[in-house]
Scaffold this motif. Sequence first.
Motif, mmCIF file in Angstrom:
data_model
loop_
_atom_site.group_PDB
_atom_site.id
_atom_site.type_symbol
_atom_site.label_atom_id
_atom_site.label_comp_id
_atom_site.label_asym_id
_atom_site.label_seq_id
_atom_site.Cartn_x
_atom_site.Cartn_y
_atom_site.Cartn_z
ATOM 1 N N TRP B 85 -1.044 6.679 4.984
ATOM 2 C CA TRP B 85 -2.490 6.571 5.234
ATOM 3 C C TRP B 85 -3.294 6.658 3.941
ATOM 4 C CZ3 TRP B 85 -3.219 4.466 9.626
ATOM 5 C CH2 TRP B 85 -2.481 4.817 10.767
ATOM 6 N N ARG B 88 -3.548 3.414 2.233
ATOM 7 C CA ARG B 88 -4.475 2.536 2.948
ATOM 8 C C ARG B 88 -5.922 2.893 2.591
ATOM 9 N NH1 ARG B 88 -1.596 0.232 7.741
ATOM 10 N NH2 ARG B 88 0.523 0.982 7.518
ATOM 11 N N THR B 89 -6.189 4.202 2.491
ATOM 12 C CA THR B 89 -7.542 4.627 2.107
ATOM 13 C C THR B 89 -7.887 4.125 0.709
ATOM 14 O OG1 THR B 89 -7.518 6.595 3.504
ATOM 15 C CG2 THR B 89 -8.976 6.643 1.588
ATOM 16 N N ALA B 92 -8.550 0.413 0.827
ATOM 17 C CA ALA B 92 -9.786 0.126 1.572
ATOM 18 C C ALA B 92 -11.014 0.478 0.736
ATOM 19 C CB ALA B 92 -9.791 0.889 2.885
ATOM 20 N N HIS B 102 -8.835 4.999 5.607
ATOM 21 C CA HIS B 102 -7.672 4.299 6.146
ATOM 22 C C HIS B 102 -7.971 3.564 7.452
ATOM 23 C CE1 HIS B 102 -7.978 8.194 7.984
ATOM 24 N NE2 HIS B 102 -7.001 7.968 8.827
ATOM 25 N N PHE B 105 -8.791 -0.042 6.830
ATOM 26 C CA PHE B 105 -7.812 -0.873 6.120
ATOM 27 C C PHE B 105 -7.627 -2.238 6.778
ATOM 28 C CE2 PHE B 105 -3.359 -2.252 5.506
ATOM 29 C CZ PHE B 105 -3.357 -2.381 4.130
ATOM 30 N N CYS B 108 -9.505 -5.250 5.584
ATOM 31 C CA CYS B 108 -9.237 -5.825 4.258
ATOM 32 C C CYS B 108 -8.725 -7.259 4.417
ATOM 33 C CB CYS B 108 -8.189 -4.990 3.522
ATOM 34 S SG CYS B 108 -8.794 -3.405 2.930
ATOM 35 N N LYS B 113 -3.349 -6.857 3.148
ATOM 36 C CA LYS B 113 -2.589 -6.239 4.254
ATOM 37 C C LYS B 113 -1.138 -6.718 4.247
ATOM 38 C CE LYS B 113 -5.618 -7.494 7.366
ATOM 39 N NZ LYS B 113 -6.243 -7.709 8.676
#
Lengths: 62, 398
Positions: B85, B88-89, B92, B102, B105, B108, B113
């Motif tokens: 996560w 992902r944060t 993002a 996250h 995400f 995006c 991705k």
Amino acid sequence: MKQKIIIIGSLISLIAISCHPGEAITNKNDPSTCEGCHINKEALMKLAKTDDTGTSDGGGGG
Amino acid sequence: MVQLEPWEKVLIKISGRQVSYKDIDPVHASIGCTTCHGGIEPATFEMAHDSTFVRDPSKKPDQNCSPCHDELVSTNANSMHSKAWGERTSIAQRQLGEDKDHNDFESCPAELKDGFEKECASCHTTCGQCHVSRPNSVDGGFINNHKFNKRPSQENNCTACHGSRIGTDFNGEIEGNFEDIHNLRGMNCFDCHKEDFHEDAQYAKSRYHITDLPTCIDCHDKTENPKNAWHIFHWPEGGLTGELSCFVCHSQPYNNCDNCHTKGEWKEGLNDYKEYPEFRIGFNTDRGLHDGKWVVVRHIPISRDSYTPWGHDDLPNYDARATWEYSSPHNINKFTAQTDTTGGAGCSENCHVKGENADINQTRFLWKSFVDSAYSDEAAANARVIVNDNLPESWQKY
């Protein structure tokens, strides 16, 4: 009585089979089984020398 | 770590009175190899590993680990190790903006991705890579003869992935460093890390947001030595003068990374990717998350164009996050270069940027001039972390 024994015996066999859906086939001397090959160091080493596809990328995640 | 030979990776070593895999792991042996791995048995080698053969069945845990491990499978699908996560944060925020996390995400661009799924997510991780084999990042191999280990191996699992930082630090592998005192005392990862690794962690926007993470004060209470003057002045929360994270005094130089982290550069050392030991004190921008006004920060391998190998243009909000990020080095010692009082010198002489040692001690801090000269494209990203405006007036500035 004989019928009861046959029915009970059949039931026990069915239960036993259903509880062991795919038990490993073991034969240390038989490389045609999964375990027979994977417990045999010499066989694996030989395979690794002749084949670089199967064993070389095996065992990554289990 | 040293990779295993191809045959060694898949050998189930039978020893002593054992006659089969059943004697190693009777529960999982009863399921049968092909039930999880597919393939054909009995068969020739080629047939056995046909198109139905699956190397890592736990890539599909709902099919192969359930129903026996239903609950774990269910929560682990969203665990920190499965989903990363925090990564992902980071993506993002640098793509979409500072206020994102996250949960954003998925907004995006597709190439980000896709690249993340193919590269980052491929390491973050399957059940088998922690409980059966070494992880993919070190090319696999059974750890304990395909026995399913409830507790992962520190050497073969934890530091196989967390190696360049945690493992290197913990084992004292950086030249001039000592191993972490907790390692020296025989402690392992799980003596401190008691958090639930399988929990659904969708609530956490980074690994530092996980509940029940270990903290120093779990064991080292402030009352442990109430007359310790350094602790009275510098305790992270409530110190009389400068509140310091424990790591500021008690960690040694730790690995930092430069440049990209995509397309294997980190493995191959391409495009000037490098790891190097460094120690820098920065300003804590999130007191709610991390204790101490001052923390140690680590340079992370991200650049404006990090994701061009994935077909993505420069990150539009690259400056939204610092590239010198909060760090928790696992190389703790009581006496470090900062706390060394050999010869009767106070530890302030090794740290405070004033007096005759100012030029030496300033190298421990993240100054604007240092970032501007060594990381000129990252000045804006690190504006809030640099120390210039927050140190005591009496200290020299750099």
